[in-house]
Design a protein around this motif. Structure first.
Motif, PDB file in Angstrom:
ATOM      1  N   GLN A 525      -0.855   1.289  59.012  1.00  0.00           N
ATOM      2  CA  GLN A 525       0.065   0.779  58.015  1.00  0.00           C
ATOM      3  C   GLN A 525       0.329  -0.710  58.209  1.00  0.00           C
ATOM      4  O   GLN A 525       0.314  -1.491  57.265  1.00  0.00           O
ATOM      5  CB  GLN A 525       1.385   1.560  58.093  1.00  0.00           C
ATOM      6  CG  GLN A 525       2.450   1.121  57.116  1.00  0.00           C
ATOM      7  CD  GLN A 525       2.166   1.590  55.711  1.00  0.00           C
ATOM      8  OE1 GLN A 525       1.110   2.146  55.436  1.00  0.00           O
ATOM      9  NE2 GLN A 525       3.098   1.356  54.811  1.00  0.00           N
ATOM     10  N   THR A 526       0.575  -1.087  59.451  1.00  0.00           N
ATOM     11  CA  THR A 526       1.032  -2.453  59.722  1.00  0.00           C
ATOM     12  C   THR A 526       0.023  -3.486  59.273  1.00  0.00           C
ATOM     13  O   THR A 526       0.352  -4.440  58.567  1.00  0.00           O
ATOM     14  CB  THR A 526       1.333  -2.614  61.217  1.00  0.00           C
ATOM     15  OG1 THR A 526       2.280  -1.621  61.616  1.00  0.00           O
ATOM     16  CG2 THR A 526       1.910  -3.996  61.504  1.00  0.00           C
ATOM     17  N   ILE A 527      -1.230  -3.314  59.656  1.00  0.00           N
ATOM     18  CA  ILE A 527      -2.243  -4.310  59.306  1.00  0.00           C
ATOM     19  C   ILE A 527      -2.457  -4.373  57.799  1.00  0.00           C
ATOM     20  O   ILE A 527      -2.649  -5.451  57.229  1.00  0.00           O
ATOM     21  CB  ILE A 527      -3.570  -4.030  60.044  1.00  0.00           C
ATOM     22  CG1 ILE A 527      -4.532  -5.194  59.841  1.00  0.00           C
ATOM     23  CG2 ILE A 527      -4.181  -2.703  59.599  1.00  0.00           C
ATOM     24  CD1 ILE A 527      -5.779  -5.102  60.694  1.00  0.00           C
ATOM     25  N   THR A 532      -3.409  -6.754  53.324  1.00  0.00           N
ATOM     26  CA  THR A 532      -4.160  -6.193  52.192  1.00  0.00           C
ATOM     27  C   THR A 532      -3.494  -6.533  50.869  1.00  0.00           C
ATOM     28  O   THR A 532      -2.330  -6.218  50.644  1.00  0.00           O
ATOM     29  CB  THR A 532      -4.277  -4.663  52.327  1.00  0.00           C
ATOM     30  OG1 THR A 532      -4.991  -4.367  53.525  1.00  0.00           O
ATOM     31  CG2 THR A 532      -5.000  -4.060  51.142  1.00  0.00           C
ATOM     32  N   GLN A 533      -4.246  -7.162  49.996  1.00  0.00           N
ATOM     33  CA  GLN A 533      -3.746  -7.494  48.674  1.00  0.00           C
ATOM     34  C   GLN A 533      -3.577  -6.209  47.851  1.00  0.00           C
ATOM     35  O   GLN A 533      -4.376  -5.287  47.946  1.00  0.00           O
ATOM     36  CB  GLN A 533      -4.719  -8.455  47.972  1.00  0.00           C
ATOM     37  CG  GLN A 533      -4.204  -9.007  46.649  1.00  0.00           C
ATOM     38  CD  GLN A 533      -5.172 -10.017  46.046  1.00  0.00           C
ATOM     39  OE1 GLN A 533      -6.245 -10.240  46.584  1.00  0.00           O
ATOM     40  NE2 GLN A 533      -4.785 -10.627  44.945  1.00  0.00           N
ATOM     41  N   ASP A 534      -2.518  -6.170  47.057  1.00  0.00           N
ATOM     42  CA  ASP A 534      -2.234  -5.031  46.168  1.00  0.00           C
ATOM     43  C   ASP A 534      -1.924  -3.739  46.936  1.00  0.00           C
ATOM     44  O   ASP A 534      -2.004  -2.650  46.371  1.00  0.00           O
ATOM     45  CB  ASP A 534      -3.402  -4.770  45.197  1.00  0.00           C
ATOM     46  CG  ASP A 534      -3.669  -5.958  44.284  1.00  0.00           C
ATOM     47  OD1 ASP A 534      -2.677  -6.606  43.887  1.00  0.00           O
ATOM     48  OD2 ASP A 534      -4.838  -6.229  43.988  1.00  0.00           O
ATOM     49  N   TYR A 535      -1.589  -3.871  48.213  1.00  0.00           N
ATOM     50  CA  TYR A 535      -1.185  -2.701  48.993  1.00  0.00           C
ATOM     51  C   TYR A 535       0.292  -2.463  48.713  1.00  0.00           C
ATOM     52  O   TYR A 535       1.170  -3.142  49.230  1.00  0.00           O
ATOM     53  CB  TYR A 535      -1.422  -2.947  50.490  1.00  0.00           C
ATOM     54  CG  TYR A 535      -1.298  -1.720  51.369  1.00  0.00           C
ATOM     55  CD1 TYR A 535      -2.364  -0.840  51.521  1.00  0.00           C
ATOM     56  CD2 TYR A 535      -0.125  -1.461  52.071  1.00  0.00           C
ATOM     57  CE1 TYR A 535      -2.272   0.272  52.337  1.00  0.00           C
ATOM     58  CE2 TYR A 535      -0.018  -0.355  52.901  1.00  0.00           C
ATOM     59  CZ  TYR A 535      -1.090   0.505  53.027  1.00  0.00           C
ATOM     60  OH  TYR A 535      -0.993   1.611  53.851  1.00  0.00           O
ATOM     61  N   ASP A 536       0.562  -1.502  47.856  1.00  0.00           N
ATOM     62  CA  ASP A 536       1.914  -1.281  47.350  1.00  0.00           C
ATOM     63  C   ASP A 536       2.851  -0.851  48.475  1.00  0.00           C
ATOM     64  O   ASP A 536       2.451  -0.147  49.395  1.00  0.00           O
ATOM     65  CB  ASP A 536       1.876  -0.196  46.276  1.00  0.00           C
ATOM     66  CG  ASP A 536       3.190  -0.083  45.537  1.00  0.00           C
ATOM     67  OD1 ASP A 536       3.348  -0.786  44.534  1.00  0.00           O
ATOM     68  OD2 ASP A 536       4.047   0.711  45.989  1.00  0.00           O
ATOM     69  N   LYS A 568      -8.022  -1.611  54.840  1.00  0.00           N
ATOM     70  CA  LYS A 568      -8.633  -2.162  56.044  1.00  0.00           C
ATOM     71  C   LYS A 568      -8.532  -1.155  57.190  1.00  0.00           C
ATOM     72  O   LYS A 568      -7.483  -0.572  57.426  1.00  0.00           O
ATOM     73  CB  LYS A 568      -7.936  -3.459  56.441  1.00  0.00           C
ATOM     74  CG  LYS A 568      -8.201  -4.624  55.503  1.00  0.00           C
ATOM     75  CD  LYS A 568      -7.575  -5.900  56.037  1.00  0.00           C
ATOM     76  CE  LYS A 568      -7.943  -7.105  55.178  1.00  0.00           C
ATOM     77  NZ  LYS A 568      -7.436  -6.967  53.800  1.00  0.00           N
ATOM     78  N   ILE A 569      -9.643  -0.996  57.892  1.00  0.00           N
ATOM     79  CA  ILE A 569      -9.690  -0.172  59.093  1.00  0.00           C
ATOM     80  C   ILE A 569      -9.872  -1.126  60.261  1.00  0.00           C
ATOM     81  O   ILE A 569     -10.919  -1.760  60.389  1.00  0.00           O
ATOM     82  CB  ILE A 569     -10.856   0.837  59.056  1.00  0.00           C
ATOM     83  CG1 ILE A 569     -10.917   1.556  57.700  1.00  0.00           C
ATOM     84  CG2 ILE A 569     -10.721   1.808  60.214  1.00  0.00           C
ATOM     85  CD1 ILE A 569      -9.651   2.293  57.343  1.00  0.00           C
ATOM     86  N   PRO A 570      -8.864  -1.277  61.119  1.00  0.00           N
ATOM     87  CA  PRO A 570      -8.894  -2.324  62.148  1.00  0.00           C
ATOM     88  C   PRO A 570     -10.009  -2.129  63.170  1.00  0.00           C
ATOM     89  O   PRO A 570     -10.520  -1.031  63.377  1.00  0.00           O
ATOM     90  CB  PRO A 570      -7.512  -2.227  62.799  1.00  0.00           C
ATOM     91  CG  PRO A 570      -7.018  -0.866  62.468  1.00  0.00           C
ATOM     92  CD  PRO A 570      -7.611  -0.500  61.156  1.00  0.00           C
ATOM     93  N   GLN A 608     -12.627   0.928  49.375  1.00  0.00           N
ATOM     94  CA  GLN A 608     -11.915   0.707  48.118  1.00  0.00           C
ATOM     95  C   GLN A 608     -11.230   2.002  47.707  1.00  0.00           C
ATOM     96  O   GLN A 608     -11.875   3.040  47.521  1.00  0.00           O
ATOM     97  CB  GLN A 608     -12.884   0.251  47.019  1.00  0.00           C
ATOM     98  CG  GLN A 608     -12.193  -0.236  45.759  1.00  0.00           C
ATOM     99  CD  GLN A 608     -11.362  -1.501  46.000  1.00  0.00           C
ATOM    100  OE1 GLN A 608     -11.791  -2.397  46.741  1.00  0.00           O
ATOM    101  NE2 GLN A 608     -10.190  -1.567  45.391  1.00  0.00           N
ATOM    102  N   ILE A 609      -9.923   1.930  47.557  1.00  0.00           N
ATOM    103  CA  ILE A 609      -9.120   3.122  47.294  1.00  0.00           C
ATOM    104  C   ILE A 609      -8.450   3.021  45.921  1.00  0.00           C
ATOM    105  O   ILE A 609      -7.875   1.994  45.567  1.00  0.00           O
ATOM    106  CB  ILE A 609      -8.021   3.303  48.363  1.00  0.00           C
ATOM    107  CG1 ILE A 609      -8.639   3.384  49.762  1.00  0.00           C
ATOM    108  CG2 ILE A 609      -7.165   4.533  48.066  1.00  0.00           C
ATOM    109  CD1 ILE A 609      -9.574   4.532  49.981  1.00  0.00           C
ATOM    110  N   THR A 610      -8.537   4.099  45.168  1.00  0.00           N
ATOM    111  CA  THR A 610      -7.753   4.272  43.953  1.00  0.00           C
ATOM    112  C   THR A 610      -6.924   5.536  44.144  1.00  0.00           C
ATOM    113  O   THR A 610      -7.473   6.619  44.345  1.00  0.00           O
ATOM    114  CB  THR A 610      -8.646   4.421  42.711  1.00  0.00           C
ATOM    115  OG1 THR A 610      -9.423   3.229  42.552  1.00  0.00           O
ATOM    116  CG2 THR A 610      -7.793   4.644  41.459  1.00  0.00           C
TER     117      THR A 610
END
Length: 621
Positions: A525-527, A532-536, A568-570, A608-610
């Motif tokens: 979550q933190t990263i 991450t852009q558009d990460y609501d 993103k997967i760190p 890419q997630i929807t």
């Protein structure tokens, strides 16, 4: 607090990733208690489960509103429960408790409505621990045999049985008419001239008569020969919640009496205490410590009760308000239970986080309610009062005991998940269910009707709106549609209700068979919130993995908005999973209809997630 708008309640579990926060680490004692799969508890309010009557008259009698029986748990019903993804059935309300119905023909005295809540009575005001609720039997005289038959049927389909034990308090009019030979009744040997004595079963208010509390009209004002403003109890006893008043307040647990466990009036302990270092000892060592020790009489009484039911095939117990009883007693009783049945499932209602480890490690509890941490946080999130980021802090703070913290979203005490007072709709409850089920190795609990969207809307009488009443004879409408007159085939459910039950069946069965959910946890979550852009703000993501399975769980708690972003997967997760640069397919395991690509480049992963409103996915690498 400023209201937070969050995106469509969606959950996604993706196979593969972790993050830069603490991982779960278990000590040796925890590893011993962790099975190789998740456990799922299905709580049924036994009186209500099989009731087909739809009258639902407030304060209705059995004749008007009906009641479920042990026999309503047919082989078909039990198989359907198992197929839902369940391993244990918690039959709530089995021990014989005080209620308003005349069973004097079989030797049971009538209870005074002025010290009984509702007409059907509270299951936590037990009247006789060595028998069961006569309402639940087709032939009340043979009620114990009918329950023993239910235990056998439950075991036959491969399920295990849990019942309640309520050690903190008993019914105001307890009558042990079925005590085994040599078992003395509660209070039979008490010295009632003093407020406290170690081997008294109760605390007393000497030379004082009990007075009926000022409360709402018993039975809603109905005429009853026992309603006369009096209840014979002299001297008066302390009330179950600890009230020392001869006339309890209407909000006290006035229908019950507090049991004395050797806690003196000043709060000090009048019994042997566990030596230093016993938090790391096994149940066998706890049992050996107590052997031959002189303990308060109430300790022996409740140990004998638990062993009596264990001998009848009961596989575990849910202990009501366990934190109101000293953890030394739990060490004494639970080590005795585990000595007889090392696999016994011991679940306790404890709400004080500062005491969690005492009740787990010293009290030898297997599981505690994760109510004030995970449950309360999820409720805040779905109501827009909090962001989901705090879930990471909760998991980090309980990393050493996470396996012991049972997760639930619905039970007999709480507002129904689908009620307007909680999630608002069953669909908005789905992302909560995904997180609650997948975020830790702990068992998951579901309350009957939750899986078909029961909202607790009925006006039952004494019961409270938004909670399915535990005090009244009532029908549970959504559940009754699934029950379909005893066919247990969902024949009367709406399509939305069928789809909801299908969702629960999928998530619970997945949890039973997932090695990753018994493995490691790490939030990502933190990263993603930072970079991450558009990460609501309503999205929450974490990873779970084992040697053979790797999962990414993504949840969208918003019930209105579809969200699109690049997850993103760190790097540290990619390293732990030994993933080399390249493309990997993540396949949905919940509905098997969706796949996304995980791209690993320079040791970092992206997908890419929807994610749509209130939708859930489980992806596997």
């Amino acid at each position: 607090m400023k209201k937070i708008t969050i995106v469509a309640g969606i959950s996604v579990v993706l196979l593969a990733t972790a993050c830069k926060t603490k991982e779960f680490k278990m000590n040796a004692e925890q590893k011993e208690s962790v099975s190789n799969k998740k456990e799922v508890v299905y709580q049924v309010f036994t009186r209500l489960f099989g009731n087909k009557n739809t009258t639902n008259k407030p304060w209705g009698t059995i004749e008007e509103n009906g009641v479920g029986k042990f026999n309503d748990f047919t082989d078909t019903a039990l198989q359907e429960i198992k197929d839902l993804g369940v391993t244990y059935v918690w039959y709530t309300g089995v021990p014989h408790h005080a209620l308003i119905r005349d069973y004097s023909a079989i030797g049971i005295s009538n209870d005074d409505p002025e010290v009984v809540k509702g007409r059907a009575g509270s299951p936590y005001a037990v009247k006789d621990y060595y028998n069961v609720n006569p309402d639940l039997a087709v032939n009340p005289a043979n009620r114990l045999q009918e329950f023993e038959a239910l235990i056998a049927r439950t075991h036959k389909v491969g399920l295990k049985v849990i019942i309640d034990i309520v050690p903190n308090h008993i019914a105001r009019k307890y009558e042990g008419k079925n005590n085994p030979v040599g078992v003395r009744d509660f209070g039979a040997d008490d010295d009632v001239s003093v407020e406290y004595k170690r081997d008294n079963n109760f605390y007393y208010i000497p030379n004082t008569h009990f007075e009926v509390p000022d409360s709402d009209k018993p039975l809603n004002g109905e005429n009853n020969p026992l309603i006369d403003g009096k209840f014979a109890e002299s001297p008066a006893k302390w009330t179950g919640n600890g009230s020392r008043l001869a006339k309890p307040d209407r909000n006290d647990w006035y229908e019950t009496i507090k049991v004395n466990y050797g806690i003196r009036l000043d709060g000090s302990k009048d019994f042997p205490e566990l030596p230093a270092g016993f938090d790391t000892k096994s149940h066998q060592e706890h049992y050996a410590f107590w052997k031959g020790k002189d303990v308060p009489d109430s300790w022996d009484k409740f140990k004998d009760i638990a062993l009596y039911w264990a001998a009848k095939g009961v596989d575990g117990f849910r202990f009501d308000m366990a934190e109101m009883v000293p953890y030394e007693f739990w060490s004494y009783m639970n080590s005795a239970i585990k000595t007889k049945n090392p696999d016994a499932f011991l679940l306790a209602e404890v709400y004080n986080p500062k005491e969690y480890r005492n009740y787990i490690h010293l009290g030898k509890m297997d599981y505690l309610y994760d109510k004030v941490e995970t449950y309360d946080k999820l409720k805040e999130i779905i109501q827009g009062k909090s962001l989901p980021d705090g879930l990471s802090d909760i998991q980090s703070g309980m990393a050493d005991i996470e396996h012991h913290m049972l997760h639930f979203l619905d039970n007999h005490d709480e507002q129904r998940l689908a009620s307007p007072e909680f999630a608002g709709t069953p669909q908005k409850g789905k992302p909560l269910m995904v997180v609650s089920t997948t975020i830790s190795t702990s068992p998951t609990m579901v309350y009957f009707g939750q899986e078909v969207g029961e909202a607790g809307n009925e006006n039952a009488g004494f019961g409270t709106h938004s909670r399915t009443s535990i005090f009244d004879y009532i029908g549970v409408s959504n559940h009754q549609r699934w029950m379909n007159g005893g066919k247990f085939d969902g024949g009367q459910l709406t399509q939305d209700e069928k789809d909801l039950r299908d969702f629960y069946k999928r998530i619970l069965n997945f949890s039973l068979n997932s090695s990753a959910l018994m493995g490691k946890y790490q939030e990502i979550q933190t990263i993603n919130r930072k970079t991450t852009q558009d990460y609501d703000p309503g999205i929450y993501a974490f990873t779970r993995w084992s040697d053979t399975q790797k999962l990414i769980v993504i949840t969208n708690f918003s019930g209105a908005t579809t969200s699109n972003f690049e997850l993103k997967i760190p790097t540290d997760v990619i390293q732990k999973w030994n993933l080399k640069d390249g493309n990997y397919t993540l396949t949905d395991q919940l509905y098997h209809k969706n796949s996304v690509q995980l791209q690993v480049l320079n040791g970092e992963g992206k997908a890419q997630i929807t994610i749509a409103p209130s939708e859930s996915f489980i992806y596997q690498l």
